[in-house]
Design an enzyme around this catalytic site. Sequence first.
Site, PDB file in Angstrom:
ATOM      1  N   LYS A 169     -51.888 -36.579 -17.641  1.00  0.00           N
ATOM      2  CA  LYS A 169     -51.350 -37.624 -16.750  1.00  0.00           C
ATOM      3  C   LYS A 169     -51.991 -37.446 -15.382  1.00  0.00           C
ATOM      4  O   LYS A 169     -51.638 -36.528 -14.634  1.00  0.00           O
ATOM      5  CB  LYS A 169     -49.825 -37.474 -16.660  1.00  0.00           C
ATOM      6  N   GLU A 199     -48.907 -24.640 -10.614  1.00  0.00           N
ATOM      7  CA  GLU A 199     -49.720 -24.287  -9.444  1.00  0.00           C
ATOM      8  C   GLU A 199     -49.248 -25.202  -8.319  1.00  0.00           C
ATOM      9  O   GLU A 199     -49.516 -26.393  -8.334  1.00  0.00           O
ATOM     10  CB  GLU A 199     -51.197 -24.475  -9.773  1.00  0.00           C
ATOM     11  N   CYS A 246     -55.118 -26.776  -2.160  1.00  0.00           N
ATOM     12  CA  CYS A 246     -53.878 -26.019  -2.377  1.00  0.00           C
ATOM     13  C   CYS A 246     -53.905 -24.669  -1.671  1.00  0.00           C
ATOM     14  O   CYS A 246     -52.885 -24.194  -1.199  1.00  0.00           O
ATOM     15  CB  CYS A 246     -53.625 -25.852  -3.861  1.00  0.00           C
ATOM     16  N   GLU A 269     -46.211 -26.803   3.585  1.00  0.00           N
ATOM     17  CA  GLU A 269     -47.550 -27.269   3.243  1.00  0.00           C
ATOM     18  C   GLU A 269     -47.725 -28.684   3.792  1.00  0.00           C
ATOM     19  O   GLU A 269     -46.897 -29.557   3.542  1.00  0.00           O
ATOM     20  CB  GLU A 269     -47.720 -27.269   1.716  1.00  0.00           C
TER      21      GLU A 269
HETATM   22  P1  NAI Z   1     -46.753 -34.599  -6.357  1.00  0.00           P
HETATM   23  O1  NAI Z   1     -46.609 -33.145  -6.643  1.00  0.00           O
HETATM   24  O2  NAI Z   1     -45.499 -35.394  -6.330  1.00  0.00           O
HETATM   25  O3  NAI Z   1     -47.749 -35.259  -7.431  1.00  0.00           O
HETATM   26  C1  NAI Z   1     -48.547 -34.528  -8.311  1.00  0.00           C
HETATM   27  C2  NAI Z   1     -48.491 -35.142  -9.697  1.00  0.00           C
HETATM   28  O4  NAI Z   1     -47.146 -35.103 -10.169  1.00  0.00           O
HETATM   29  C3  NAI Z   1     -48.912 -36.608  -9.774  1.00  0.00           C
HETATM   30  O5  NAI Z   1     -49.625 -36.814 -10.976  1.00  0.00           O
HETATM   31  C4  NAI Z   1     -47.591 -37.334  -9.836  1.00  0.00           C
HETATM   32  O6  NAI Z   1     -47.682 -38.581 -10.488  1.00  0.00           O
HETATM   33  C5  NAI Z   1     -46.754 -36.387 -10.641  1.00  0.00           C
HETATM   34  N1  NAI Z   1     -45.308 -36.525 -10.457  1.00  0.00           N
HETATM   35  C6  NAI Z   1     -44.630 -36.913  -9.347  1.00  0.00           C
HETATM   36  N2  NAI Z   1     -43.304 -36.904  -9.569  1.00  0.00           N
HETATM   37  C7  NAI Z   1     -43.132 -36.502 -10.851  1.00  0.00           C
HETATM   38  C8  NAI Z   1     -41.988 -36.275 -11.677  1.00  0.00           C
HETATM   39  N3  NAI Z   1     -40.758 -36.478 -11.223  1.00  0.00           N
HETATM   40  N4  NAI Z   1     -42.174 -35.839 -12.928  1.00  0.00           N
HETATM   41  C9  NAI Z   1     -43.410 -35.627 -13.405  1.00  0.00           C
HETATM   42  N5  NAI Z   1     -44.529 -35.825 -12.692  1.00  0.00           N
HETATM   43  C10 NAI Z   1     -44.396 -36.257 -11.419  1.00  0.00           C
HETATM   44  O7  NAI Z   1     -47.540 -34.697  -4.979  1.00  0.00           O
HETATM   45  P2  NAI Z   1     -47.756 -35.945  -3.978  1.00  0.00           P
HETATM   46  O8  NAI Z   1     -46.476 -36.685  -3.808  1.00  0.00           O
HETATM   47  O9  NAI Z   1     -48.933 -36.703  -4.426  1.00  0.00           O
HETATM   48  O10 NAI Z   1     -48.115 -35.169  -2.619  1.00  0.00           O
HETATM   49  C11 NAI Z   1     -47.083 -34.676  -1.801  1.00  0.00           C
HETATM   50  C12 NAI Z   1     -47.379 -33.279  -1.294  1.00  0.00           C
HETATM   51  O11 NAI Z   1     -47.557 -32.410  -2.385  1.00  0.00           O
HETATM   52  C13 NAI Z   1     -48.645 -33.122  -0.480  1.00  0.00           C
HETATM   53  O12 NAI Z   1     -48.443 -33.434   0.845  1.00  0.00           O
HETATM   54  C14 NAI Z   1     -48.961 -31.661  -0.684  1.00  0.00           C
HETATM   55  O13 NAI Z   1     -48.232 -30.876   0.230  1.00  0.00           O
HETATM   56  C15 NAI Z   1     -48.444 -31.378  -2.064  1.00  0.00           C
HETATM   57  N6  NAI Z   1     -49.554 -31.364  -3.053  1.00  0.00           N
HETATM   58  C16 NAI Z   1     -50.025 -30.153  -3.454  1.00  0.00           C
HETATM   59  C17 NAI Z   1     -51.066 -30.083  -4.327  1.00  0.00           C
HETATM   60  C18 NAI Z   1     -51.606 -28.769  -4.765  1.00  0.00           C
HETATM   61  O14 NAI Z   1     -52.675 -28.704  -5.349  1.00  0.00           O
HETATM   62  N7  NAI Z   1     -50.892 -27.702  -4.552  1.00  0.00           N
HETATM   63  C19 NAI Z   1     -51.727 -31.286  -4.847  1.00  0.00           C
HETATM   64  C20 NAI Z   1     -51.128 -32.510  -4.394  1.00  0.00           C
HETATM   65  C21 NAI Z   1     -50.089 -32.515  -3.514  1.00  0.00           C
END
Ligand code: NAI
Length: 492
Positions: free
Chosen positions: A185, A260, A294, A395
């Site tokens: 996904k 992660e 990250c 973060e």
């Molecule tokens: P997110 O963690 O919500 O999204 C990542 C993935 O999870 C996307 O594919 C999204 O569609 C999916 N997702 C979202 N809600 C979900 C749920 N309830 N159940 C299953 N899958 C779900 O991150 P977002 O909203 O894009 O970014 C927000 C913050 O997250 C950023 O500001 C950053 O701090 C952090 N982030 C950290 C990352 C890392 O590599 N550690 C990568 C992206 C974001």
Amino acid sequence: MSAPSPAHPFLDGQPKALFIGGRWQATDAVFETRNPANGQVLATVARGTAREVDAAVTAARTAFEDGAWPRFSPADRQRLLLRLADLLERDAEDFARIDTLEMGSPIRHTRGSVALLVDLLRYYAGMARGIEGLTAQPSDPDMFACTLREPVGVCGAIIPWNGPLWASVLKLGPVLATGCTLVLKPAEDASLAPLMLARLAEEAGVPPGVFNVVTGFGAEAGAALAAHPGIDKLAFTGSDTTGRAIAAAAGANLKKLSLELGGKSPNIIFADADLDAAARTAVIAAFANSGQVCSAGTRLFVEQAVHREFAERVARIAQTLRIGDGMDPDTDLGPLVSARQLARVCGHMDDARTAGATAISGGTRLDGAGYDQGFFFPPTVLVDARDDMRAVREEIFGPILATLPFTTEDEVVTRANATPFGLGAGVWTRDVGRAHRLGRRLRAGSVWVNCYNAIDPAMPSGGMKASGYGREYGRAHLDEHLETKSLWISSR
Ligand code: NAI
Ligand code: MG
């Protein structure tokens, strides 16, 4: 229909379908994906829901149990991975450009990433031949005992937008090496590279159902995948908040899980270090990919004696970075991925300022010619920051770096570790004893001494504490995809 966009063979105006069981499947509901440098629509993408996730999991289960895939030998899987690597190398420029167009990362950066990913696939190709159990010597002389390493089964992966191709290849490599199957996904902000990878997998001869891609929203397709009882093992990369929701959903049916979840990584500069190299690397550590990394080194601890001078040196280098459309080969930093991410970064900056921090470079979003249609924020170096400010605790995932003076080694270890996260940590010193001491005392999955974000396919990477669990890359990554079966044969 999409607005005109830069010529790219994948941007043909057609809506992008899901890839399930080796077939491209359209949905009625779609969403748009845009170029964050100028707001232009690149494509419309299928909005998968629980129904499509269910179909993909069924296809992945069928492929895991029946048909050609279970009969692929290690040598067959190695050849398949090598073929996929060759195809990725052939199409490297298209892949680099699609990530740049869709999430903004500079083309120099995405080109470099594709080259590393070709190498990563070749590493996993080798690992397909290196799966081994052990033969034990039970004390009963009539007993033969060994372990078999078997593929864990149907895997799910939910990935973020900050490195869409990177995350897709990193999830697919060990799946193919071990004989598992995958439902991926992608993030709603970056669906295109994963879909292009599915086309490449098809061309490479990955059997139908082994690799499925369901694009869509987190709350719909993502949540359905996390909760699905047909997934044996789920890998998630993203925010800690979403990670907690996914862990709860995965826990309901006890699927295996690796997470992660990013961090707030310290980068520690002692006065005895090579300060030139430390400053140059500190800038890359914090600002590469506009801070959307990250393991970004966003808490820059600097020994008091050199703090102000070092902070200014970092700010000077940051100001030389060219900010603009990632497609321009001279661009060092592209836009943030979305309006939402820009708003989040601006919110953190406002908070930090209110709490008393000062930006000695950057600090306000860029607008005007070249910037006003996109989501640009300049590299920002904060002084007068404190450990307890929100921008120093949470973060941000944007180009904001806080410099924090310290005086003693014990003090900086305590402060560096005083975070819920534990993904990466940097240390700069010429003192060998100190390098060893801090290498052990810092609570992080990776510690880099006199370097930052070093990476190699053979070296495991992952988090401690709220940065998650499980490891990617290396043998540890294969282990995440293998069950250990103990086989006993009595000769009595
Ligand atoms: P997110 O963690 O919500 O999204 C990542 C993935 O999870 C996307 O594919 C999204 O569609 C999916 N997702 C979202 N809600 C979900 C749920 N309830 N159940 C299953 N899958 C779900 O991150 P977002 O909203 O894009 O970014 C927000 C913050 O997250 C950023 O500001 C950053 O701090 C952090 N982030 C950290 C990352 C890392 O590599 N550690 C990568 C992206 C974001
Ligand atoms: Mg986008």
